[in-house]
Design a protein around this motif. Sequence first.
Motif, PDB file in Angstrom:
ATOM      1  N   SER A  32       0.805  -1.228   0.000  1.00 16.33           N
ATOM      2  CA  SER A  32       0.000   0.000   0.000  1.00 16.33           C
ATOM      3  C   SER A  32       0.834   1.272   0.000  1.00 16.33           C
ATOM      4  O   SER A  32       0.297   2.353  -0.238  1.00 16.33           O
ATOM      5  CB  SER A  32      -0.928   0.015   1.229  1.00 16.33           C
ATOM      6  N   LEU A  33       2.131   1.163   0.302  1.00 17.12           N
ATOM      7  CA  LEU A  33       2.944   2.368   0.419  1.00 17.12           C
ATOM      8  C   LEU A  33       4.196   2.335  -0.462  1.00 17.12           C
ATOM      9  O   LEU A  33       4.379   3.214  -1.304  1.00 17.12           O
ATOM     10  CB  LEU A  33       3.335   2.583   1.885  1.00 17.12           C
ATOM     11  N   LEU A  34       5.069   1.344  -0.295  1.00 15.90           N
ATOM     12  CA  LEU A  34       6.336   1.340  -1.024  1.00 15.90           C
ATOM     13  C   LEU A  34       6.152   1.067  -2.519  1.00 15.90           C
ATOM     14  O   LEU A  34       6.730   1.781  -3.359  1.00 15.90           O
ATOM     15  CB  LEU A  34       7.295   0.308  -0.407  1.00 15.90           C
ATOM     16  N   ILE A  35       5.366   0.036  -2.856  1.00 17.66           N
ATOM     17  CA  ILE A  35       5.155  -0.262  -4.282  1.00 17.66           C
ATOM     18  C   ILE A  35       4.453   0.898  -4.991  1.00 17.66           C
ATOM     19  O   ILE A  35       4.894   1.313  -6.083  1.00 17.66           O
ATOM     20  CB  ILE A  35       4.385  -1.585  -4.454  1.00 17.66           C
ATOM     21  N   PRO A  36       3.374   1.466  -4.414  1.00 20.37           N
ATOM     22  CA  PRO A  36       2.793   2.660  -5.052  1.00 20.37           C
ATOM     23  C   PRO A  36       3.771   3.824  -5.150  1.00 20.37           C
ATOM     24  O   PRO A  36       3.734   4.587  -6.127  1.00 20.37           O
ATOM     25  CB  PRO A  36       1.616   3.003  -4.127  1.00 20.37           C
ATOM     26  N   ALA A  37       4.645   3.987  -4.154  1.00 18.48           N
ATOM     27  CA  ALA A  37       5.646   5.059  -4.211  1.00 18.48           C
ATOM     28  C   ALA A  37       6.589   4.850  -5.389  1.00 18.48           C
ATOM     29  O   ALA A  37       6.933   5.799  -6.112  1.00 18.48           O
ATOM     30  CB  ALA A  37       6.438   5.108  -2.901  1.00 18.48           C
ATOM     31  N   ILE A  38       7.000   3.608  -5.608  1.00 21.33           N
ATOM     32  CA  ILE A  38       7.893   3.293  -6.727  1.00 21.33           C
ATOM     33  C   ILE A  38       7.180   3.507  -8.064  1.00 21.33           C
ATOM     34  O   ILE A  38       7.740   4.097  -9.003  1.00 21.33           O
ATOM     35  CB  ILE A  38       8.406   1.845  -6.604  1.00 21.33           C
ATOM     36  N   ASP A  39       5.919   3.026  -8.149  1.00 18.50           N
ATOM     37  CA  ASP A  39       5.153   3.178  -9.396  1.00 18.50           C
ATOM     38  C   ASP A  39       4.908   4.652  -9.709  1.00 18.50           C
ATOM     39  O   ASP A  39       5.020   5.080 -10.871  1.00 18.50           O
ATOM     40  CB  ASP A  39       3.814   2.444  -9.273  1.00 18.50           C
ATOM     41  N   LEU A  40       4.558   5.430  -8.685  1.00 22.87           N
ATOM     42  CA  LEU A  40       4.298   6.853  -8.899  1.00 22.87           C
ATOM     43  C   LEU A  40       5.563   7.591  -9.306  1.00 22.87           C
ATOM     44  O   LEU A  40       5.529   8.494 -10.154  1.00 22.87           O
ATOM     45  CB  LEU A  40       3.713   7.472  -7.631  1.00 22.87           C
ATOM     46  N   SER A  41       6.691   7.213  -8.735  1.00 23.28           N
ATOM     47  CA  SER A  41       7.972   7.822  -9.113  1.00 23.28           C
ATOM     48  C   SER A  41       8.283   7.560 -10.579  1.00 23.28           C
ATOM     49  O   SER A  41       8.782   8.435 -11.297  1.00 23.28           O
ATOM     50  CB  SER A  41       9.094   7.265  -8.232  1.00 23.28           C
ATOM     51  N   THR A  42       7.971   6.347 -11.021  1.00 25.19           N
ATOM     52  CA  THR A  42       8.191   5.996 -12.424  1.00 25.19           C
ATOM     53  C   THR A  42       7.336   6.858 -13.332  1.00 25.19           C
ATOM     54  O   THR A  42       7.803   7.376 -14.365  1.00 25.19           O
ATOM     55  CB  THR A  42       7.858   4.509 -12.658  1.00 25.19           C
ATOM     56  N   GLU A  43       6.059   7.054 -12.959  1.00 24.02           N
ATOM     57  CA  GLU A  43       5.153   7.878 -13.756  1.00 24.02           C
ATOM     58  C   GLU A  43       5.605   9.329 -13.799  1.00 24.02           C
ATOM     59  O   GLU A  43       5.404  10.034 -14.797  1.00 24.02           O
ATOM     60  CB  GLU A  43       3.736   7.806 -13.179  1.00 24.02           C
ATOM     61  N   GLN A  44       6.229   9.790 -12.709  1.00 26.59           N
ATOM     62  CA  GLN A  44       6.690  11.173 -12.647  1.00 26.59           C
ATOM     63  C   GLN A  44       8.060  11.369 -13.301  1.00 26.59           C
ATOM     64  O   GLN A  44       8.585  12.474 -13.311  1.00 26.59           O
ATOM     65  CB  GLN A  44       6.743  11.638 -11.189  1.00 26.59           C
ATOM     66  N   GLY A  45       8.618  10.284 -13.832  1.00 26.21           N
ATOM     67  CA  GLY A  45       9.898  10.384 -14.507  1.00 26.21           C
ATOM     68  C   GLY A  45      11.095  10.429 -13.583  1.00 26.21           C
ATOM     69  O   GLY A  45      12.192  10.809 -14.006  1.00 26.21           O
ATOM     70  N   LYS A  46      10.908  10.029 -12.334  1.00 22.39           N
ATOM     71  CA  LYS A  46      12.010  10.013 -11.377  1.00 22.39           C
ATOM     72  C   LYS A  46      12.675   8.640 -11.369  1.00 22.39           C
ATOM     73  O   LYS A  46      12.119   7.660 -11.880  1.00 22.39           O
ATOM     74  CB  LYS A  46      11.494  10.337  -9.971  1.00 22.39           C
ATOM     75  N   ILE A  47      13.869   8.564 -10.792  1.00 19.75           N
ATOM     76  CA  ILE A  47      14.500   7.264 -10.583  1.00 19.75           C
ATOM     77  C   ILE A  47      13.653   6.511  -9.564  1.00 19.75           C
ATOM     78  O   ILE A  47      13.503   6.972  -8.419  1.00 19.75           O
ATOM     79  CB  ILE A  47      15.949   7.425 -10.068  1.00 19.75           C
ATOM     80  N   PRO A  48      13.048   5.393  -9.911  1.00 16.01           N
ATOM     81  CA  PRO A  48      12.012   4.757  -9.084  1.00 16.01           C
ATOM     82  C   PRO A  48      12.397   4.477  -7.638  1.00 16.01           C
ATOM     83  O   PRO A  48      11.590   4.690  -6.732  1.00 16.01           O
ATOM     84  CB  PRO A  48      11.725   3.446  -9.837  1.00 16.01           C
ATOM     85  N   TRP A  49      13.637   4.042  -7.433  1.00 14.92           N
ATOM     86  CA  TRP A  49      13.996   3.599  -6.085  1.00 14.92           C
ATOM     87  C   TRP A  49      14.455   4.743  -5.179  1.00 14.92           C
ATOM     88  O   TRP A  49      14.535   4.566  -3.965  1.00 14.92           O
ATOM     89  CB  TRP A  49      15.100   2.533  -6.147  1.00 14.92           C
ATOM     90  N   VAL A  50      14.734   5.912  -5.750  1.00 15.70           N
ATOM     91  CA  VAL A  50      15.271   7.008  -4.932  1.00 15.70           C
ATOM     92  C   VAL A  50      14.242   7.540  -3.927  1.00 15.70           C
ATOM     93  O   VAL A  50      14.511   7.587  -2.716  1.00 15.70           O
ATOM     94  CB  VAL A  50      15.814   8.141  -5.818  1.00 15.70           C
ATOM     95  N   PRO A  51      13.028   7.954  -4.348  1.00 20.09           N
ATOM     96  CA  PRO A  51      12.056   8.444  -3.368  1.00 20.09           C
ATOM     97  C   PRO A  51      11.689   7.390  -2.329  1.00 20.09           C
ATOM     98  O   PRO A  51      11.529   7.709  -1.144  1.00 20.09           O
ATOM     99  CB  PRO A  51      10.838   8.813  -4.229  1.00 20.09           C
ATOM    100  N   ALA A  52      11.562   6.127  -2.766  1.00 16.57           N
ATOM    101  CA  ALA A  52      11.216   5.057  -1.830  1.00 16.57           C
ATOM    102  C   ALA A  52      12.307   4.879  -0.781  1.00 16.57           C
ATOM    103  O   ALA A  52      12.027   4.724   0.418  1.00 16.57           O
ATOM    104  CB  ALA A  52      10.985   3.753  -2.583  1.00 16.57           C
ATOM    105  N   THR A  53      13.554   4.913  -1.224  1.00 15.08           N
ATOM    106  CA  THR A  53      14.669   4.729  -0.293  1.00 15.08           C
ATOM    107  C   THR A  53      14.811   5.912   0.658  1.00 15.08           C
ATOM    108  O   THR A  53      14.919   5.739   1.873  1.00 15.08           O
ATOM    109  CB  THR A  53      15.992   4.549  -1.077  1.00 15.08           C
ATOM    110  N   VAL A  54      14.802   7.112   0.089  1.00 15.98           N
ATOM    111  CA  VAL A  54      14.968   8.317   0.909  1.00 15.98           C
ATOM    112  C   VAL A  54      13.818   8.459   1.907  1.00 15.98           C
ATOM    113  O   VAL A  54      14.022   8.699   3.099  1.00 15.98           O
ATOM    114  CB  VAL A  54      15.064   9.568   0.023  1.00 15.98           C
ATOM    115  N   GLY A  55      12.586   8.317   1.418  1.00 18.93           N
ATOM    116  CA  GLY A  55      11.427   8.455   2.287  1.00 18.93           C
ATOM    117  C   GLY A  55      11.404   7.410   3.386  1.00 18.93           C
ATOM    118  O   GLY A  55      11.119   7.721   4.549  1.00 18.93           O
ATOM    119  N   PHE A  56      11.714   6.174   3.031  1.00 18.64           N
ATOM    120  CA  PHE A  56      11.713   5.090   4.025  1.00 18.64           C
ATOM    121  C   PHE A  56      12.728   5.359   5.127  1.00 18.64           C
ATOM    122  O   PHE A  56      12.422   5.227   6.323  1.00 18.64           O
ATOM    123  CB  PHE A  56      12.028   3.762   3.332  1.00 18.64           C
TER     124      PHE A  56
END
Length: 242
Positions: A32-56
């Motif tokens: 409900s949180l990490l996978i959607p964060a990765i998917d949303l980062s991909t849609e926004q054109g960001k490096i997918p794992w960066v927001p998930a890692t930093v936020g976590f």
Amino acid sequence: MVFLIKKEILRQLEKLLLGFAAGVMIAASVWSLLIPAIDLSTEQGKIPWVPATVGFLLGMSFLLLLDSVIRHLHIDKVSDDQAKRVKTSRSKIAMLVFAVTLHNIPEGMAVGVSFAGAMMGNTGISFAGAFVLAVGIAIQNIPEGAIISMPLHGAGATKKKAFGYAFLSGVTEPVAALVTILLTRTILPVLPYLLAFAAGAMIYVVVEELIPESQSGNQTNIATIGVAAGFVLMMVLDVALG
């Protein structure tokens, strides 16, 4: 619980509820949180794992800092003290109330972020997943409320007063959820970070509080069964309905 349940019965029920809540929160952090964060980062054109890692890591660090600043008193220590002696210092109880209240803030944020993501419709988060996460955190709040109210009553407070303090501690969650929902629409670019932050904060609570407390003493298999049931339920509902 302070009005209805005896302490001996509460201990058995508490293990099951803590284990179940831990399982729900672990699964929710992933689906409900990490996978959607990765998917949303991909849609926004960001490096997918960066927001998930930093936020976590920020979520974990935030609660770690809170624990250090307020000289966090572990729940199991309070429970053991209560079992050995009825009198517990009011300063320790006040610290416990403060610690649980602070923990409720990121939990409320997790619910708020999940519902905000579901309302946006393009974040990979379903209303079913957000609702189940809210239910899981609500279940986890049941023993937390008892952990606050019962020591207060044992220290001399009336049942009504003990209930009142526990209630006020829990009110911070819906407030944090509402504030997060109101702010999320204006800060969509950092939503992946918020999702991951909430996941990190919840995992910290699971590892630091729920699992150690559920595995203390005897009959730890009750808590383990609860973890399995909570994890599977959250996973199935999130995947099947999401």
